[in-house]
Design a protein around this motif. Sequence first.
Motif, PDB file in Angstrom:
ATOM      1  N   THR A 178       1.731  -5.368   1.084  1.00 25.25           N
ATOM      2  CA  THR A 178       3.094  -4.605   0.858  1.00 25.25           C
ATOM      3  C   THR A 178       2.989  -3.766  -0.558  1.00 25.25           C
ATOM      4  O   THR A 178       3.284  -2.636  -0.688  1.00 25.25           O
ATOM      5  CB  THR A 178       4.252  -5.722   0.826  1.00 25.25           C
ATOM      6  OG1 THR A 178       4.464  -6.212   1.843  1.00 25.25           O
ATOM      7  CG2 THR A 178       5.722  -4.988   0.300  1.00 25.25           C
ATOM      8  N   LEU A 179       2.174  -4.588  -1.512  1.00 27.85           N
ATOM      9  CA  LEU A 179       2.171  -3.816  -2.808  1.00 27.85           C
ATOM     10  C   LEU A 179       1.244  -2.570  -2.822  1.00 27.85           C
ATOM     11  O   LEU A 179       1.046  -1.711  -3.610  1.00 27.85           O
ATOM     12  CB  LEU A 179       1.736  -4.741  -3.788  1.00 27.85           C
ATOM     13  CG  LEU A 179       2.785  -5.659  -4.631  1.00 27.85           C
ATOM     14  CD1 LEU A 179       2.043  -6.581  -5.657  1.00 27.85           C
ATOM     15  CD2 LEU A 179       3.749  -4.957  -5.201  1.00 27.85           C
ATOM     16  N   LEU A 180       0.289  -2.680  -1.884  1.00 29.12           N
ATOM     17  CA  LEU A 180      -0.638  -1.518  -1.662  1.00 29.12           C
ATOM     18  C   LEU A 180      -0.118  -0.315  -1.059  1.00 29.12           C
ATOM     19  O   LEU A 180      -0.456   0.696  -1.550  1.00 29.12           O
ATOM     20  CB  LEU A 180      -1.741  -2.082  -0.675  1.00 29.12           C
ATOM     21  CG  LEU A 180      -2.957  -2.911  -1.274  1.00 29.12           C
ATOM     22  CD1 LEU A 180      -3.787  -3.265  -0.202  1.00 29.12           C
ATOM     23  CD2 LEU A 180      -3.821  -2.013  -2.341  1.00 29.12           C
ATOM     24  N   ARG A 181       1.005  -0.200  -0.476  1.00 29.64           N
ATOM     25  CA  ARG A 181       1.867   0.742   0.001  1.00 29.64           C
ATOM     26  C   ARG A 181       0.933   1.715   0.890  1.00 29.64           C
ATOM     27  O   ARG A 181       0.600   2.828   0.465  1.00 29.64           O
ATOM     28  CB  ARG A 181       2.567   1.475  -1.068  1.00 29.64           C
ATOM     29  CG  ARG A 181       3.728   0.943  -1.727  1.00 29.64           C
ATOM     30  CD  ARG A 181       3.796   1.298  -3.176  1.00 29.64           C
ATOM     31  NE  ARG A 181       4.160   2.675  -3.022  1.00 29.64           N
ATOM     32  CZ  ARG A 181       3.892   3.505  -3.961  1.00 29.64           C
ATOM     33  NH1 ARG A 181       3.926   2.914  -5.558  1.00 29.64           N
ATOM     34  NH2 ARG A 181       4.245   4.823  -3.818  1.00 29.64           N
ATOM     35  N   PRO A 182       0.354   1.056   1.984  1.00 30.13           N
ATOM     36  CA  PRO A 182      -0.618   2.041   2.742  1.00 30.13           C
ATOM     37  C   PRO A 182       0.305   2.959   3.518  1.00 30.13           C
ATOM     38  O   PRO A 182       1.425   2.923   3.932  1.00 30.13           O
ATOM     39  CB  PRO A 182      -1.120   0.935   3.828  1.00 30.13           C
ATOM     40  CG  PRO A 182       0.171   0.055   4.104  1.00 30.13           C
ATOM     41  CD  PRO A 182       0.672   0.023   2.538  1.00 30.13           C
ATOM     42  N   GLY A 183      -0.410   4.331   3.503  1.00 35.02           N
ATOM     43  CA  GLY A 183       0.086   5.478   4.221  1.00 35.02           C
ATOM     44  C   GLY A 183      -1.073   6.198   4.992  1.00 35.02           C
ATOM     45  O   GLY A 183      -2.007   5.803   4.839  1.00 35.02           O
ATOM     46  N   ALA A 184      -0.624   6.994   6.011  1.00 37.05           N
ATOM     47  CA  ALA A 184      -1.652   7.415   6.900  1.00 37.05           C
ATOM     48  C   ALA A 184      -1.994   8.892   6.460  1.00 37.05           C
ATOM     49  O   ALA A 184      -1.219   9.613   5.865  1.00 37.05           O
ATOM     50  CB  ALA A 184      -0.905   7.565   8.328  1.00 37.05           C
ATOM     51  N   ARG A 185      -3.206   9.121   6.435  1.00 37.59           N
ATOM     52  CA  ARG A 185      -4.071  10.610   5.929  1.00 37.59           C
ATOM     53  C   ARG A 185      -4.266  11.093   7.454  1.00 37.59           C
ATOM     54  O   ARG A 185      -3.511  12.188   7.561  1.00 37.59           O
ATOM     55  CB  ARG A 185      -5.382  10.267   5.021  1.00 37.59           C
ATOM     56  CG  ARG A 185      -4.766   9.907   3.695  1.00 37.59           C
ATOM     57  CD  ARG A 185      -6.186   9.959   2.783  1.00 37.59           C
ATOM     58  NE  ARG A 185      -6.584  11.233   2.840  1.00 37.59           N
ATOM     59  CZ  ARG A 185      -8.095  11.489   3.043  1.00 37.59           C
ATOM     60  NH1 ARG A 185      -8.703  10.156   2.893  1.00 37.59           N
ATOM     61  NH2 ARG A 185      -8.486  12.501   2.738  1.00 37.59           N
TER      62      ARG A 185
END
Length: 304
Positions: free
Chosen positions: A10-17
């Motif tokens: 959750t802290l990493l806050r992954p997002g799609a590229r």
Amino acid sequence: MTDPLAEVVTLLRPGARFSKLVAGAGHWRVSRPDTGQPFYCVILEGGCRIAIDGRTPVELASGDFVLIPAASSVSMSSLLPPPPGVEVSIPVALGNNEFKIGEPNGPVDYRMMVGHCSFGSPDASLLVSLLPDLVHVRGVARLTTLVQLVREESREQRPAREVVLSRLLEVLLIEALRSTAESTALPGLVHGLSDCRLATAIRRMHEKPTYAWTVTELAKEAALSRSIFFERFSRPVGLPPMEYLITWRMALAKDMLRRSEGRIGEVAQRVGYSSASTFSVAFTRHVGRSPSQYAREEQQADDV
């Protein structure tokens, strides 16, 4: 109950590229610098070899899933690589975000879905250090389905697209990491959590980061002697117990400072330091910037 793995993801806050479909024919080899970007792929048909940062290649088969939280270079090739001296293959765009590598007119004998994501946390490198270098999972259909959902969502412009993508990627990362927990030989948080004794101590640190933990007290939580606990923790996790605790406290502190959740003294107390000065010394040593400088620069970056 506190879930350390979910907290880290959750802290990493992954997002799609982006994600793409790649088909291979005959002999081929591709290589690219990834500058630390998270990379994942699922083998849909056939097999290939993958090498991370120049290490010994790993063979992948149909149904395999690979997650690399960070790498400086990734190279992939057909199971039988091209002979020495043959140039690296250049993917040919087929349209609709699909590519072909290898022999241009040869029959396709390999397919994979590849994706790159980003970690929105400014503390990504610190958090990634708690994860395995390479996650390799074999035969878990749920991961293939999740990757396909990520690809479909990333191609559409539907309402709440970014929210859906971030949630899908969180689930994808957690599913991949916990799927390999029992088998991974690489150090990291997941490997530590697969040991029920160590998992108890890790959860206590996450539940009470403000507590003045010692190795002796954590060993008691794990029902182990101090020396056995220290060795049993350090080897699979990749960090000694107290260094892991400090790493986690710094990750929490950076998140609070970035979000302006309290003054320096309040943040210090919330991550287990008795005074702002003691916290500032520890933070500066681990982060390379003082808490006030870090907060100011991160908030300025968010305003840009």
